[in-house]
Design a protein around this motif. Structure first.
Motif, short mmCIF file in Angstrom:
data_model
loop_
_atom_site.label_atom_id
_atom_site.label_comp_id
_atom_site.label_asym_id
_atom_site.label_seq_id
_atom_site.Cartn_x
_atom_site.Cartn_y
_atom_site.Cartn_z
N THR A 81 0.83 -1.21 0.00
CA THR A 81 0.00 0.00 0.00
C THR A 81 0.86 1.25 0.00
OG1 THR A 81 -1.77 -1.17 1.17
CG2 THR A 81 -1.81 1.24 1.24
N LYS A 82 1.91 1.26 0.79
CA LYS A 82 2.81 2.42 0.84
C LYS A 82 3.49 2.64 -0.50
CE LYS A 82 6.64 4.53 3.37
NZ LYS A 82 7.31 4.97 2.13
N ALA A 83 3.94 1.55 -1.12
CA ALA A 83 4.61 1.67 -2.42
C ALA A 83 3.67 2.26 -3.47
CB ALA A 83 5.15 0.31 -2.87
N VAL A 84 2.41 1.82 -3.45
CA VAL A 84 1.43 2.36 -4.40
C VAL A 84 1.15 3.83 -4.10
CG1 VAL A 84 -0.95 2.21 -5.21
CG2 VAL A 84 0.37 0.11 -4.84
N ALA A 85 1.00 4.14 -2.82
CA ALA A 85 0.69 5.52 -2.44
C ALA A 85 1.83 6.48 -2.77
CB ALA A 85 0.37 5.58 -0.94
N ASP A 86 3.06 5.99 -2.66
CA ASP A 86 4.21 6.85 -2.95
C ASP A 86 4.32 7.18 -4.43
OD1 ASP A 86 4.91 6.91 -0.31
OD2 ASP A 86 6.52 5.42 -0.47
N GLY A 87 3.74 6.36 -5.26
CA GLY A 87 3.81 6.55 -6.71
C GLY A 87 3.98 5.19 -7.36
N PRO A 88 3.15 4.83 -8.34
CA PRO A 88 3.17 3.46 -8.86
C PRO A 88 4.50 3.02 -9.45
CG PRO A 88 1.86 4.89 -10.27
CD PRO A 88 2.16 5.67 -9.03
N ASN A 302 11.35 -3.01 -15.08
CA ASN A 302 12.33 -3.74 -14.28
C ASN A 302 12.49 -3.10 -12.91
OD1 ASN A 302 12.75 -5.23 -16.58
ND2 ASN A 302 14.95 -4.80 -16.75
N GLY A 303 12.46 -3.92 -11.86
CA GLY A 303 12.60 -3.39 -10.51
C GLY A 303 11.42 -2.55 -10.07
N HIS A 304 10.23 -2.90 -10.54
CA HIS A 304 9.03 -2.13 -10.23
C HIS A 304 8.87 -2.03 -8.70
CE1 HIS A 304 4.84 -0.91 -9.98
NE2 HIS A 304 4.88 -0.64 -11.28
N PRO A 305 8.72 -0.82 -8.17
CA PRO A 305 8.76 -0.66 -6.71
C PRO A 305 7.65 -1.39 -5.96
CG PRO A 305 8.13 1.40 -7.81
CD PRO A 305 8.62 0.47 -8.86
N VAL A 306 6.46 -1.53 -6.55
CA VAL A 306 5.40 -2.26 -5.86
C VAL A 306 5.74 -3.74 -5.78
CG1 VAL A 306 2.94 -2.85 -5.89
CG2 VAL A 306 3.69 -0.56 -6.59
N THR A 307 6.22 -4.29 -6.88
CA THR A 307 6.64 -5.69 -6.88
C THR A 307 7.79 -5.93 -5.92
OG1 THR A 307 5.91 -6.04 -9.16
CG2 THR A 307 7.58 -7.54 -8.32
#
Length: 454
Positions: A81-88, A302-307
């Protein structure tokens, strides 16, 4: 007992999907079972609930990624949730991709460097390109019946001497550079090296065949691959897309089998249920990737922050809460129970799997019961009376009663609320959300179905 798998609402959704999606699905395996697949509404722990409100005990688990089950622990959910909220996503480096890389490196002995990608297919394709670029050679040895994704180098079938593309759209020239050999056949691999050794960039293999019925390695097989690669200057690549951080715990299957490959491909669990892939290996090899080397590899996601957040917190949770002890004990419990059921009702069948993977293979060889078998499923032990019967290659699994599994056994299990992978080949998986009571109910269902149809 529920209604037939894929009832009213699912029928309507599938009819609608046929008008917009090729075959009504986005992956061909999802078109099974027939006449229509069920459409899932939501997951709940170790269960899925379909759009017709049928509730199934789930052993598909997303085909492996869901080590923790469908309900993510609070800490994992909060990180996502934090990763999504920070920016996808950003297309710019973040610290979370470093942390996940460091976690993998800390626990997998053969890995010094990583490159994250977005799927298992991307990972294996990039690993093979890296091996070719690093060695200056073109040919790849693969295992017949192994699965490494939908890349042209892997869509090849046949024998080392007579091979061809296994899909339309793949040029014959790709088959020229891919050498398929039977899994567990040391003589076939040795012959391939004797013929083509100076041209072989790598041997690519799963530690165990996990997408073709679960076939275990015979003792010494991996060591023979390691020695041949060393002797001929080729790379050994372990495809741990399925087994990575499931078999062998945090050390992965290579730790369980005590073999160090030169390169490893990961996916599934390291993304915590989100799209992911990775290539890992020794720094001297991995540095051949751009920007430090000449082997191109790149990707917007690559290295997607949510993943990365989902994967890191999943692995941290697994380590902190001893997830592997739980799932492996349940795996042992279900395989031991299945072994007893098979010996009573279908002695020609084979129980396979390890750790939190399991499958009953509808093999045909030998119908008489034997004693002193491997407990809790086939382990390829020479002193087991079933050793010669247990599948050694993907072809051995293919000769089984694959249609019976799909057309009669699978639907009978689903009608009793137990959801297995819909064909004979894919593994089934246990998650942290499964309980001993779930396993016992599943065994009762196997007992009922096999005793009625055996």
């Amino acid at each position: 007992m529920t209604a037939s798998f894929g009832s009213d609402c699912s029928y309507r959704l599938y009819d609608r999907a046929l008008k917009s999606l090729v075959g009504g699905v986005n992956s061909p395996v999802r078109a099974d079972p027939r006449p229509t697949p069920a459409f899932v509404d939501h997951g709940d722990g170790a269960h899925v609930v379909d759009v017709d409100d049928n509730r199934y005990l789930d052993y598909i688990m997303g085909y492996g990624p869901l080590l923790l089950g469908h309900d993510l622990p609070d800490r994992v959910r909060e990180a996502i949730t934090k990763a999504v909220a920070d920016g996808p996503m950003y297309g710019i480096p973040t610290d979370i991709e470093i942390e996940l890389a460091e976690f993998v490196i800390d626990h997998v002995e053969s890995v010094d460097r990583l490159r994250f990608v977005n799927s298992g297919t991307e990972a294996t394709a990039a690993a093979v390109r890296l091996a070719r670029g690093y060695t200056g050679r073109d040919k790849i040895v693969v295992m017949r019946g192994g699965y490494h994704g939908g890349h042209e180098s892997f869509l090849v079938e046949g024998t080392a001497a007579d091979r061809k593309p296994s899909s339309a759209g793949v040029p014959e020239t790709f088959a020229d550079e891919t050498i398929p050999v039977p899994f567990n056949d040391e003589a076939a691999v040795r012959e391939a090296f004797e013929r083509h050794g100076s041209d072989i960039a790598a041997v690519l293999t799963e530690p165990l065949l996990g997408n073709h019925g679960i076939v275990h390695p015979v003792g010494g097989y991996h060591e023979s691959l390691r020695n041949l690669c060393d002797d001929y200057g080729s790379l050994l690549i372990f495809d741990e897309v399925i087994t990575g951080f499931r078999v062998g715990g945090l050390e992965c299957a290579q730790g369980k089998y005590d073999i160090e490959p030169d390169l490893t491909t990961f996916a599934k669990i390291i993304g915590g249920g989100f799209p992911v892939g990775a290539i890992g290996g020794r720094a001297g090899i991995m540095q051949a990737f751009t920007p430090t080397g000449e082997v191109f590899e790149s990707g917007t996601f690559n290295g997607h922050p949510v993943t990365m957040a989902a994967g890191l917190e999943t692995l941290r949770f697994a380590k902190k809460h001893d997830v592997y002890t739980h799932v492996n004990e349940l795996g042992e419990r279900i395989r031991a129970g299945l072994q007893d059921i098979v010996e009573d009702h279908a002695p020609e069948y084979t129980v396979a799997g390890t750790d939190s993977m399991f499958k009953v293979l509808f093999t045909r060889s030998g119908s008489e019961a034997t004693t002193d078998n491997c407990t809790a499923g086939c382990k390829q032990q020479l002193d087991c009376p079933r050793f010669e019967r247990c599948p050694k290659t993907g072809a051995d699994v293919e000769t089984g009663e694959t249609d019976r599994w799909k057309r009669t056994f699978w639907p009978a299990m689903a009608e009793r609320d137990v959801l297995l992978t819909p064909n004979q080949f894919e593994s089934q998986f246990i998650s942290y959300a499964h309980t001993a009571a779930d396993i016992d109910r599943t065994l009762e269902t196997y007992q009922r179905v096999l005793s009625q149809s055996g």
